[in-house]
Design a protein around this motif. Structure first.
Motif, short mmCIF file in Angstrom:
data_model
loop_
_atom_site.label_atom_id
_atom_site.label_comp_id
_atom_site.label_asym_id
_atom_site.label_seq_id
_atom_site.Cartn_x
_atom_site.Cartn_y
_atom_site.Cartn_z
N TYR A 149 39.15 43.94 67.66
CA TYR A 149 40.39 43.69 66.94
C TYR A 149 40.35 42.30 66.30
CZ TYR A 149 42.02 47.62 69.77
OH TYR A 149 42.15 48.85 70.36
N LEU A 150 40.93 42.21 65.12
CA LEU A 150 40.98 40.93 64.42
C LEU A 150 41.86 39.94 65.17
CD1 LEU A 150 40.14 39.32 61.91
CD2 LEU A 150 42.15 40.24 60.76
N SER A 151 42.86 40.43 65.88
CA SER A 151 43.74 39.54 66.63
C SER A 151 42.99 38.76 67.69
CB SER A 151 44.88 40.33 67.27
OG SER A 151 44.37 41.34 68.12
N THR A 152 41.92 39.35 68.23
CA THR A 152 41.10 38.62 69.21
C THR A 152 40.40 37.43 68.55
OG1 THR A 152 40.74 40.70 70.38
CG2 THR A 152 39.31 38.85 70.95
N THR A 153 39.90 37.62 67.35
CA THR A 153 39.23 36.52 66.65
C THR A 153 40.22 35.46 66.21
OG1 THR A 153 37.72 38.23 65.81
CG2 THR A 153 37.53 36.04 64.85
N GLN A 154 41.44 35.86 65.89
CA GLN A 154 42.43 34.90 65.42
C GLN A 154 42.87 33.91 66.49
OE1 GLN A 154 45.39 37.60 63.92
NE2 GLN A 154 44.57 37.57 61.82
N ARG A 155 42.51 34.17 67.73
CA ARG A 155 42.83 33.18 68.78
C ARG A 155 42.12 31.86 68.52
NH1 ARG A 155 41.42 35.15 74.51
NH2 ARG A 155 39.44 35.48 73.46
N TYR A 156 40.99 31.92 67.84
CA TYR A 156 40.23 30.70 67.61
C TYR A 156 40.78 29.89 66.45
CZ TYR A 156 36.95 32.91 70.78
OH TYR A 156 36.38 33.49 71.88
N LEU A 157 41.79 30.41 65.75
CA LEU A 157 42.48 29.62 64.74
C LEU A 157 43.54 28.72 65.35
CD1 LEU A 157 42.95 32.37 61.99
CD2 LEU A 157 41.22 30.57 62.07
N ILE A 158 43.92 29.00 66.59
CA ILE A 158 44.89 28.16 67.30
C ILE A 158 44.21 26.86 67.69
CG2 ILE A 158 46.43 28.03 69.29
CD1 ILE A 158 46.49 31.07 69.31
N PRO A 159 44.86 25.71 67.49
CA PRO A 159 44.23 24.44 67.87
C PRO A 159 43.88 24.43 69.36
CG PRO A 159 46.17 24.04 66.52
CD PRO A 159 46.17 25.51 66.85
N SER A 160 42.73 23.86 69.66
CA SER A 160 42.31 23.75 71.05
C SER A 160 43.14 22.70 71.77
CB SER A 160 40.82 23.40 71.12
OG SER A 160 40.60 22.12 70.56
N LEU A 161 43.03 22.70 73.10
CA LEU A 161 43.80 21.74 73.89
C LEU A 161 43.39 20.30 73.56
CD1 LEU A 161 43.88 23.54 77.36
CD2 LEU A 161 45.64 23.48 75.60
N ASP A 162 42.12 20.08 73.29
CA ASP A 162 41.68 18.73 72.93
C ASP A 162 42.31 18.27 71.63
OD1 ASP A 162 40.09 18.72 75.19
OD2 ASP A 162 38.35 19.55 74.13
N GLU A 163 42.39 19.17 70.65
CA GLU A 163 43.00 18.81 69.37
C GLU A 163 44.50 18.58 69.52
OE1 GLU A 163 39.97 21.33 66.46
OE2 GLU A 163 41.86 22.22 67.15
N VAL A 164 45.16 19.37 70.37
CA VAL A 164 46.59 19.18 70.59
C VAL A 164 46.85 17.82 71.23
CG1 VAL A 164 48.57 20.03 71.90
CG2 VAL A 164 47.06 21.64 70.73
N ILE A 165 46.05 17.46 72.22
CA ILE A 165 46.24 16.16 72.88
C ILE A 165 45.96 15.02 71.90
CG2 ILE A 165 45.32 14.66 74.69
CD1 ILE A 165 44.89 17.14 76.39
N GLU A 166 44.92 15.17 71.08
CA GLU A 166 44.60 14.12 70.10
C GLU A 166 45.73 13.93 69.10
OE1 GLU A 166 41.12 13.14 66.77
OE2 GLU A 166 40.99 14.91 68.05
N GLN A 167 46.30 15.02 68.59
CA GLN A 167 47.39 14.90 67.65
C GLN A 167 48.65 14.34 68.32
OE1 GLN A 167 47.26 15.29 64.36
NE2 GLN A 167 45.06 15.71 64.59
N GLY A 168 48.88 14.70 69.58
CA GLY A 168 50.01 14.13 70.29
C GLY A 168 49.88 12.63 70.48
N ARG A 169 48.67 12.17 70.80
CA ARG A 169 48.45 10.72 70.94
C ARG A 169 48.65 10.01 69.61
NH1 ARG A 169 42.87 11.03 74.50
NH2 ARG A 169 43.84 11.49 76.55
N ALA A 170 48.17 10.62 68.53
CA ALA A 170 48.36 10.00 67.22
C ALA A 170 49.83 9.90 66.86
CB ALA A 170 47.59 10.80 66.16
N HIS A 171 50.62 10.91 67.20
CA HIS A 171 52.07 10.86 66.93
C HIS A 171 52.72 9.72 67.70
CE1 HIS A 171 56.28 11.98 66.81
NE2 HIS A 171 56.27 12.09 68.13
N LEU A 172 52.36 9.58 68.98
CA LEU A 172 52.96 8.50 69.78
C LEU A 172 52.53 7.13 69.26
CD1 LEU A 172 52.51 10.02 73.35
CD2 LEU A 172 54.60 9.95 71.96
N ALA A 173 51.29 7.01 68.77
CA ALA A 173 50.85 5.73 68.20
C ALA A 173 51.64 5.39 66.94
CB ALA A 173 49.36 5.79 67.91
N ARG A 174 51.92 6.38 66.10
CA ARG A 174 52.73 6.12 64.89
C ARG A 174 54.14 5.71 65.26
NH1 ARG A 174 49.83 10.78 63.13
NH2 ARG A 174 51.60 12.11 63.71
#
Length: 418
Positions: free
Chosen positions: A363-388
């Motif tokens: 199913y294509l929905s299984t592959t689309q899971r990899y379009l969701i940001p990974s936990l590392d990317e989420v944490i990195e973006q959260g840190r950048a928001h707090l720094a701003r």
């Protein structure tokens, strides 16, 4: 804890790959009939082994309580599911030390090694929890599904003294099948199947960051291991699929490696990186000089020492875990597949449909899971928001003039910035 009586034996017979044995050494006939039905449906031997481990656990529960398999009630199935929820998993000895006398404790204490985290504790590098002492929700859900299917089979066959399935469907589904009258234009809603089936938390695929992957790769000792990691991270194949490849499956001129897909057992050629083929050629030349088997039908991946044997999944897993000891991480071989999937899915010039075909997702929905940001990317973006936010607090912007006023005139009048 249940007594470890009975066993699941691997027979080596393709007509009966696995056999469930009772404490007297006799074959459990109801399970043997179910295995034949599962095998006739095209399931591989690994599926039969997976089902057999669940049935062995259930039979040990019956033997401990003195119950007959065809006379159990739903209360017994409920108690078994509760036991799996709260009981500790059995601790098994290493296969090399089973049946042997434990070695005496040395009088000279060993040098202190790295501190081992308690079971179930998240790894400080990867964030993945280690294997806990309890049965996971996935294991309990798999066990409930297998046992419900086992009793459904014997109810249809009118075997034994069964009247009802001790593992019933959910109350909302007793009168209908799953996803009845489903609109094909809509997605499938989550719908419970078994009454005692636990809720499985949604898991986000974890990839290995590029800098951590480089550290693991640098810690490898043999060219064979470097070729394996480079191939896994490039092709996105499952670990077992790549390990079953033959030397004829490597086409360096076309930069593809052929594998047998899990489940369908279809042959598929997967693209690999030039880096993977370089390490693969170095590994082959080194081992051919040592006398490793050479031929189109010979295994592509072999052990490091004589006697030359095909590299097994457990040996490859042990190699990958040793490579991570210095880093202190607990990534698995399947995380290399996640890493390759993330790289391909997030390439703007590569269609997600091509990624689906390479990963062999149904199913294509299984592959689309990899379009969701990974936990590392989420944490990195959260840190950048707090720094701003911190920069805005330390260096606030001057208030803007009211509409209708000329900023140059205000600067001349009040001495603002030139």
């Amino acid at each position: 804890m249940l007594p470890e009586i009975g066993a699941l034996h691997e027979t080596g017979d393709p007509w009966e790959p696995y056999r469930l044995i009772d404490p007297e050494g006799s074959r459990v006939e109801p399970v043997a009939l179910y295995f034949k039905d599962v095998q006739a449906g095209g399931s591989p031997a690994t599926t039969i082994r997976s089902y057999g481990m669940d049935l062995l656990r259930w039979w040990r529960f019956l033997w401990a309580l003195g119950l007959e398999w065809d006379k159990v009630q739903r209360e017994d199935a409920r108690d078994f599911c509760l036991w799996m929820q709260y009981a500790d998993k059995p601790k098994r000895d290493h296969w090399r030390h089973r049946g042997t006398v434990p070695a005496p404790v040395p009088s000279t204490p060993r040098a202190p090694g790295p501190k081992k985290l308690p079971p179930g504790t998240p790894n400080p590098v990867t964030g993945k929890p280690s294997i806990g002492t309890k049965y996971s929700p996935n294991t309990r859900a798999h066990s409930e599904t297998v046992l419900r299917g086992f009793y459904d089979f014997h109810l249809e066959s009118n075997s034994g003294s069964l009247i009802v399935n001790p593992f019933p469907l959910a109350r909302s589904r007793r009168a209908s099948r799953a996803h009845a009258h489903h609109n094909p234009m809509d997605g499938f809603l989550p719908e419970g199947s078994g009454r005692y089936r636990p809720k499985i938390p949604a898991r986000v695929p974890r990839r290995i960051p590029d800098e951590k992957y480089a550290e693991i790769f640098a810690g490898l000792e043999w060219d064979r291991d470097r070729a394996l990691l480079a191939s896994w991270a490039a092709t996105g194949s499952r670990a077992e699929e790549l390990l079953t490849s033959r030397q004829r499956d490597v086409l360096a001129g076309e930069q593809v490696i052929g594998v047998i897909r899990k489940g369908t057992e279809d042959y598929q050629q997967l693209p690999a990186s030039p880096d993977a083929f370089i390490w693969l050629r170095l590994y082959q030349e080194e081992f051919w000089r040592k006398g490793s088997p050479r031929g189109r039908n010979e295994p592509l991946w072999c052990t490091l020492r004589r006697p030359w044997r095909p590299l097994s999944y457990h040996a490859a897993r042990a190699m990958f875990m040793r490579a991570q000891q210095l880093l202190g991480s607990n990534w698995t071989l399947h995380d290399l597949r996640h890493t390759a999937a993330y790289r391909m899915a997030n390439d703007p010039e590569m269609s997600i449909l091509y990624v689906q075909q390479i990963l062999a997702h149904r199913y294509l929905s299984t592959t689309q899971r990899y379009l969701i940001p990974s936990l590392d990317e989420v944490i990195e973006q959260g840190r950048a928001h707090l720094a701003r936010q911190e920069r805005k607090r330390l260096h606030p912007q001057p208030p803007q003039p009211a509409p209708g006023y000329n900023p140059d005139s205000l600067n001349n009048l009040f001495g603002g910035p030139l």
